[in-house]
Motif scaffolding. Sequence first.
Motif, PDB file in Angstrom:
ATOM      1  N   SER A 129       0.823  -1.209   0.000  1.00 59.73           N
ATOM      2  CA  SER A 129       0.000   0.000   0.000  1.00 59.73           C
ATOM      3  C   SER A 129       0.859   1.262   0.000  1.00 59.73           C
ATOM      4  CB  SER A 129      -0.934   0.007   1.201  1.00 59.73           C
ATOM      5  OG  SER A 129      -1.789  -1.105   1.160  1.00 59.73           O
ATOM      6  N   ASN A 179       0.503   9.369  -5.584  1.00 59.34           N
ATOM      7  CA  ASN A 179       0.899  10.751  -5.268  1.00 59.34           C
ATOM      8  C   ASN A 179       1.773  11.332  -6.373  1.00 59.34           C
ATOM      9  OD1 ASN A 179      -0.520  10.765  -2.886  1.00 59.34           O
ATOM     10  ND2 ASN A 179       1.262  10.446  -1.583  1.00 59.34           N
ATOM     11  N   ARG A 203       0.566   4.118  -2.730  1.00 64.14           N
ATOM     12  CA  ARG A 203       0.332   5.508  -2.334  1.00 64.14           C
ATOM     13  C   ARG A 203       1.403   6.414  -2.951  1.00 64.14           C
ATOM     14  NH1 ARG A 203      -2.148   9.141   0.679  1.00 64.14           N
ATOM     15  NH2 ARG A 203      -0.997  10.521   2.057  1.00 64.14           N
ATOM     16  N   ASP A 211      -6.924  10.782  -1.407  1.00 62.63           N
ATOM     17  CA  ASP A 211      -7.120  10.339  -0.029  1.00 62.63           C
ATOM     18  C   ASP A 211      -6.582   8.929   0.126  1.00 62.63           C
ATOM     19  OD1 ASP A 211      -8.371  12.671   0.808  1.00 62.63           O
ATOM     20  OD2 ASP A 211     -10.361  11.946   0.251  1.00 62.63           O
ATOM     21  N   THR A 212      -6.361   8.532   1.366  1.00 60.35           N
ATOM     22  CA  THR A 212      -5.863   7.183   1.616  1.00 60.35           C
ATOM     23  C   THR A 212      -6.597   6.547   2.780  1.00 60.35           C
ATOM     24  OG1 THR A 212      -3.929   5.831   2.103  1.00 60.35           O
ATOM     25  CG2 THR A 212      -4.004   7.988   3.134  1.00 60.35           C
TER      26      THR A 212
END
Length: 117
Positions: free
Chosen positions: A71, A79, A75, A91-92
Amino acid sequence: MSSTHEVDLQEPDYRFSLANERTFLAYVRTALAMEAGALAVVQLLPDVASEQWRRVAAVVLAVLGLVVAVSGYRRWASNQRAMRRGRPLPDTWLIPVLTASVAVASASAVVVLLVSR
């Protein structure tokens, strides 16, 4: 002129790219710490809890380490894409899940330590 299928990419400020990379590396360190914790629970704590409990705890920590590592990479990549396209960062779900997981692991460790010998 660009078509509707092409996306205008721009090189983000290197400081933001480096900050994004440092954040990814923090996720990797967290994943490695969870993996080390999984091994420690099984190998170094034979007197703290039953073997079955230790194995379950180790598997949970190892799986969490895997989830955090994968993850964290996803992410980082999303980004980077957002920065290159001049869009807001996505968002995460990883932060609340990681926070809850660490809180549960910590609470479990406290309980086990209090009830053991």
